[in-house]
Design a protein around this motif. Structure first.
Motif, short mmCIF file in Angstrom:
data_model
loop_
_atom_site.label_atom_id
_atom_site.label_comp_id
_atom_site.label_asym_id
_atom_site.label_seq_id
_atom_site.Cartn_x
_atom_site.Cartn_y
_atom_site.Cartn_z
N LEU A 1 36.98 35.55 35.06
CA LEU A 1 37.68 36.63 35.75
C LEU A 1 37.72 36.41 37.27
O LEU A 1 36.80 35.84 37.85
N GLU B 1 39.23 41.42 39.01
CA GLU B 1 39.12 41.72 37.57
C GLU B 1 37.67 41.96 37.19
O GLU B 1 37.36 42.85 36.39
N ARG B 2 36.78 41.20 37.77
CA ARG B 2 35.36 41.35 37.48
C ARG B 2 34.87 42.75 37.89
O ARG B 2 34.11 43.38 37.17
N TYR C 1 36.07 45.08 35.28
CA TYR C 1 35.31 44.85 34.05
C TYR C 1 33.90 45.44 34.14
O TYR C 1 33.42 46.07 33.19
N ILE D 1 42.36 40.95 31.76
CA ILE D 1 40.94 40.78 31.40
C ILE D 1 40.81 40.50 29.92
O ILE D 1 40.12 39.56 29.49
#
Length: 192
Positions: A149, A153-154, A157, A187
């Motif tokens: 990611l 995105e992380r 997430y 993701i």
């Protein structure tokens, strides 16, 4: 037979005596140094110590985690075999202990496992105590999933894994719900 030379860092005199006596009953171990405060522990000469048993809280303050600072300092001085012994069991504190140089982490309620943990550390065996193995496995699984990611995105997430909804994540990150939905789609493609 050479005995394993131990350092105990513990601010509670009763625990210090109990630990010293308990370790002293082992034929292959000896306590060569005791430190009751952060200041004492920071002054320890590590050259004649094989393994350290380190309390996380070294004062009566509830949120004091100065054992982390001491572990990092001793590790930087070459003491690589540090076992945290504490009553703290919060995952973020456990993980930070390993970041600061601990090689094992045992809660005080599992004190009977100390001799084995000391022997394993002395022999360079990776032996994670069951008190922390679940936390470490969960973190490893998360890291392996999140590896592909992007940082943005992380972040999404991580918030999803904490249980936040798309709307809550959008609010927290100052993004539109539509942007969060697009990021979720990316993701899901990357981690499946």
């Amino acid at each position: 037979m050479n005995k394993i030379k131990m350092l105990i860092v513990e601010d509670d005199p009763v625990w210090m005596k109990c630990l010293s006596d308990y370790i002293g009953k082992e034929n292959d171990m000896t306590v060569v140094k005791q430190a009751y405060t952060k200041e004492e522990a920071l002054q320890v000469n590590c050259s004649n110590i094989d393994v350290a048993l380190m309390d996380l809280s070294l004062s009566s303050e509830d949120v004091d985690l100065s054992g982390l600072e001491v572990a990092e300092h001793l590790n930087s001085k070459g003491l690589e075999k540090i076992i945290m012994l504490t009553s703290w069991d919060a995952p973020e504190i456990i993980l930070e202990s390993f970041d600061k140089g601990a090689i094992n982490y045992i809660t005080k309620s599992s004190y009977k496992d100390i001799p084995k943990a000391i022997r394993d550390a002395y022999c360079d065996k990776v032996s994670l105590h069951s008190d922390v193995s679940g936390v470490l496995i969960k973190e490893l699984r998360f890291e392996r999933k999140a590896k592909p990611l992007t940082p943005a995105e992380r972040e999404v997430y991580e918030l999803k894994e904490q249980g936040l909804t798309k709307n809550q994540i959008a609010q927290k990150l100052f993004k539109s719900v539509e942007t969060i939905k697009k990021q979720f789609r990316m993701i899901n493609k990357k981690i499946k």
